[in-house]
Design an enzyme around this catalytic site. Structure first.
Site, mmCIF file in Angstrom:
data_model
loop_
_atom_site.group_PDB
_atom_site.id
_atom_site.type_symbol
_atom_site.label_atom_id
_atom_site.label_comp_id
_atom_site.label_asym_id
_atom_site.label_seq_id
_atom_site.Cartn_x
_atom_site.Cartn_y
_atom_site.Cartn_z
ATOM 1 N N ASP A 1 0.817 -1.212 0.000
ATOM 2 C CA ASP A 1 0.000 0.000 0.000
ATOM 3 C C ASP A 1 0.852 1.265 0.000
ATOM 4 O O ASP A 1 0.687 2.141 -0.862
ATOM 5 C CB ASP A 1 -0.944 0.018 1.211
ATOM 6 N N ARG B 1 0.367 5.235 17.680
ATOM 7 C CA ARG B 1 0.165 6.231 16.626
ATOM 8 C C ARG B 1 0.676 7.625 16.985
ATOM 9 O O ARG B 1 1.326 8.268 16.162
ATOM 10 C CB ARG B 1 -1.312 6.282 16.212
ATOM 11 N N ASP C 1 -7.090 4.812 12.605
ATOM 12 C CA ASP C 1 -5.726 5.325 12.499
ATOM 13 C C ASP C 1 -5.640 6.661 11.776
ATOM 14 O O ASP C 1 -4.799 7.501 12.102
ATOM 15 C CB ASP C 1 -4.820 4.296 11.819
ATOM 16 N N SER D 1 -5.918 -7.760 8.040
ATOM 17 C CA SER D 1 -4.844 -6.769 8.125
ATOM 18 C C SER D 1 -4.135 -6.898 9.462
ATOM 19 O O SER D 1 -4.741 -7.288 10.465
ATOM 20 C CB SER D 1 -5.416 -5.359 7.958
#
Length: 409
Positions: free
Chosen positions: A15, A94, A123, A179
């Site tokens: 990605d 994050r 996210d 994922s």
């Protein structure tokens, strides 16, 4: 003519590799930024890949130490658990990643930052709220929210075709139908609910408890200000006292015994439910130990307030508000509550479980004489009669007004 410089949060996967090339195609100069927060990654291979794709510069930053000290430790102090079960390994990571991304953008004079988070997940919110808080004038490029991008790449097949067209190396084996996010804190897998039971090969960080050793590891964990300062394995004598070493070792022990697996459905901030399977071995051991020493050393009413703050902290972190004024305030309050959370906890890690064996503290609020059934101590049992009668006033009045007085319940 370049549209400007963008710092891309780059993982080296399909990605973000496609996003890197796509950003160049749109006319941007791309700086690739890869954060090492403890994931199993070939960072040198990722560097070479980014170079081959035309990144203007590449930053590979080792953030493991600050991830533990600045983000995991405050979460340990808070007993941070989202919706009663999730220890938030992704959510905690994050702001750590985005903080350094912003630092690089400012240093390099980049007007833009970009990421590969989807338009349906949490996210995107976590990354962008951190970026806006720490770099208010920044512009964010979120490809998975740009119609020209997501209409062009409707699935993995489109990404693979684009990669082949532009010479982007692609995985040899097909991607699993879920994922994954990995870091020092945990491994998360987001899978579809229709898979009734997770396949055994999904778990990477922990052993199946049924296959774990038949002998426990007995640990002694020493706390000061609510965070561990030393861990000793009383089974083999191994001792760790640096934050990163402590957390890594707890991961090793927890993984060996299959500790920290959960399979849950959670509520995303953006308004949908998702199924997540998480492995958080070291964090689970720490939560159990910290809860024990905290209860042992903290005043009852302070702890009651602090429990509410811990829930608020968890919601703020999960929703991406680490760098908000309210989260800053809550963190300071929680840190204040931890000043006397000091001492040692003995525990056993065995077959997927953590068993507390004992504890000791110079700041213990446990008074053996006061609580003893054999010693009177500084307590007059007669006082309890008045205490009970005063507490009964409210109950008597409630039932009188409800007309229940004298009726069988």
């Amino acid at each position: 003519m370049s549209k400007g410089t963008v710092v891309l949060a780059y993982s080296g996967g399909l990605d973000t590799s496609c996003i890197l090339v796509w950003l160049k195609e749109q006319g941007y100069d791309v700086i690739a930024y890869l954060a090492n927060i403890g994931q199993d990654e070939d960072f040198e291979a990722a560097r070479k890949k980014a170079e081959s794709l035309g990144a203007k510069k590449i930053f590979i930053e080792d953030l493991r130490k600050e991830f533990v000290e600045d983000f995991i430790w405050p979460s340990v102090q808070a007993n941070a658990v989202y919706e009663d079960r999730y220890l938030m390994g992704t959510a905690i990571a994050r702001p750590c990643i985005a903080r350094r991304q912003v630092e690089i953008a400012r240093k390099e004079g980049a007007q833009f930052v970009s990421h590969g988070a989807t338009g349906k997940g949490n996210d995107q919110i976590r990354f962008e709220l951190t970026c806006y808080a720490l770099y208010p004038e920044v512009k964010i490029i979120a490809p998975w929210r740009i119609p020209e991008f997501y209409n062009r790449f409707r699935g993995r097949k489109d990404l693979m075709e684009y990669a082949q067209k532009f010479g982007i190396p692609v995985p040899v084996t097909p991607k699993a139908p879920w994922s994954m996010d990995a870091n020092l804190m945990h491994i998360s897998q987001t899978i579809v609910l229709s898979i009734s039971q997770a396949p055994p090969d999904l778990y990477l960080m922990t052993k199946n408890p049924a296959d774990s050793p038949n002998e426990p590891d007995v640990l002694e964990m020493e706390f000061r200000n609510g965070v561990p300062i030393k861990v000793t394995n009383e089974t083999n004598g191994i001792s760790k006292n640096a934050p990163l070493e402590i957390f890594s070792y707890l991961n090793e022990i927890g993984g060996k015994h299959g500790v920290g697996r959960i399979d849950i459905v959670e509520n995303r901030f953006i308004g949908m439910k998702s199924r997540g399977i998480y492995e958080t071995p070291g964090g689970t051991i720490l939560l159990k130990a910290h809860l024990d020493i905290e209860t042992f050393t903290m005043d009852k009413e302070v702890r009651r307030i602090k429990q509410g703050l811990g829930i608020k902290f968890s919601e703020l972190v999960y929703n991406g508000f680490w760098y908000s004024p309210e989260c800053d305030f809550v963190r300071h309050c929680i840190a204040k509550s931890q000043e006397n959370v000091e001492g040692k906890v003995q525990l056993s890690v065995f077959k997927g479980q953590v068993y507390i064996l004992g504890r000791e503290s110079p700041k213990s609020l446990y008074n053996e004489e006061l609580v003893s059934m054999d010693v009177q101590g500084d307590y007059d049992p007669c006082d309890a009669s008045g205490f009970i009668r005063i507490n009964a006033v409210r109950l008597r009045e409630h039932h009188r007004l409800q007309g229940f007085s004298g009726k069988k319940q």
